[in-house]
Design a protein around this motif. Structure first.
Motif, mmCIF file in Angstrom:
data_model
loop_
_atom_site.group_PDB
_atom_site.id
_atom_site.type_symbol
_atom_site.label_atom_id
_atom_site.label_comp_id
_atom_site.label_asym_id
_atom_site.label_seq_id
_atom_site.Cartn_x
_atom_site.Cartn_y
_atom_site.Cartn_z
ATOM 1 N N ILE A 75 -2.473 -1.454 0.608
ATOM 2 C CA ILE A 75 -2.369 -1.997 -0.749
ATOM 3 C C ILE A 75 -1.202 -2.988 -0.831
ATOM 4 O O ILE A 75 -1.327 -4.062 -1.420
ATOM 5 N N ALA A 76 -0.074 -2.633 -0.221
ATOM 6 C CA ALA A 76 1.097 -3.526 -0.226
ATOM 7 C C ALA A 76 0.782 -4.851 0.459
ATOM 8 O O ALA A 76 1.324 -5.890 0.085
ATOM 9 N N GLY A 77 -0.103 -4.813 1.430
ATOM 10 C CA GLY A 77 -0.506 -6.026 2.142
ATOM 11 C C GLY A 77 -1.639 -6.774 1.471
ATOM 12 O O GLY A 77 -2.160 -7.742 2.022
ATOM 13 N N PRO B 284 -6.272 7.687 -6.245
ATOM 14 C CA PRO B 284 -6.602 7.896 -7.659
ATOM 15 C C PRO B 284 -5.800 7.044 -8.639
ATOM 16 O O PRO B 284 -5.896 7.257 -9.834
ATOM 17 N N VAL B 285 -5.030 6.094 -8.152
ATOM 18 C CA VAL B 285 -4.207 5.258 -9.031
ATOM 19 C C VAL B 285 -4.427 3.791 -8.697
ATOM 20 O O VAL B 285 -4.743 3.445 -7.560
ATOM 21 N N ASP B 286 -4.275 2.935 -9.697
ATOM 22 C CA ASP B 286 -4.353 1.493 -9.490
ATOM 23 C C ASP B 286 -2.944 0.970 -9.295
ATOM 24 O O ASP B 286 -2.097 1.137 -10.174
ATOM 25 N N ALA C 228 2.964 -0.789 -4.635
ATOM 26 C CA ALA C 228 2.757 -0.034 -3.391
ATOM 27 C C ALA C 228 3.952 -0.215 -2.460
ATOM 28 O O ALA C 228 4.407 0.749 -1.830
ATOM 29 N N ASN C 229 4.475 -1.431 -2.391
ATOM 30 C CA ASN C 229 5.656 -1.677 -1.567
ATOM 31 C C ASN C 229 6.848 -0.874 -2.085
ATOM 32 O O ASN C 229 7.586 -0.276 -1.303
ATOM 33 N N ASP C 230 7.037 -0.852 -3.405
ATOM 34 C CA ASP C 230 8.126 -0.060 -3.993
ATOM 35 C C ASP C 230 7.974 1.418 -3.657
ATOM 36 O O ASP C 230 8.957 2.105 -3.371
#
Length: 74
Positions: free
Chosen positions: A43-45, A54-56, A62-64
């Motif tokens: 996701i971070a990429g 289960p989360v957007d 995502a990086n955090d």
């Protein structure tokens, strides 16, 4: 994912430590721990997670979360 009040008005995507813990717990409730980091890295990429979470999350969020986990969860 319900939007929460951001920590800073200059960073609308920032998450508090409590929000990060809640999100991590939600992810770990549905994704095995050994796959959770791979999902966050994807996701971070800007890629789809290898397994649905289960989360957007935005790539920045995502990086955090990855940084949060690596520093010991707060």
């Amino acid at each position: 994912m319900g939007k929460k009040k951001p920590e800073s008005p200059n960073d609308p995507e920032s998450l508090s430590d409590e929000e990060m813990m809640r999100i991590i717990n939600e992810i770990l409730d549905s994704v095995p721990p050994e796959q959770a980091e791979a999902c966050l890295l994807a996701i971070a990429g800007g890629k789809p997670a290898p397994q649905e979470v289960p989360v957007d999350l935005t790539p920045a969020q995502a990086n955090d979360l990855l940084l949060f986990l690596h520093r010991g969860g707060g």
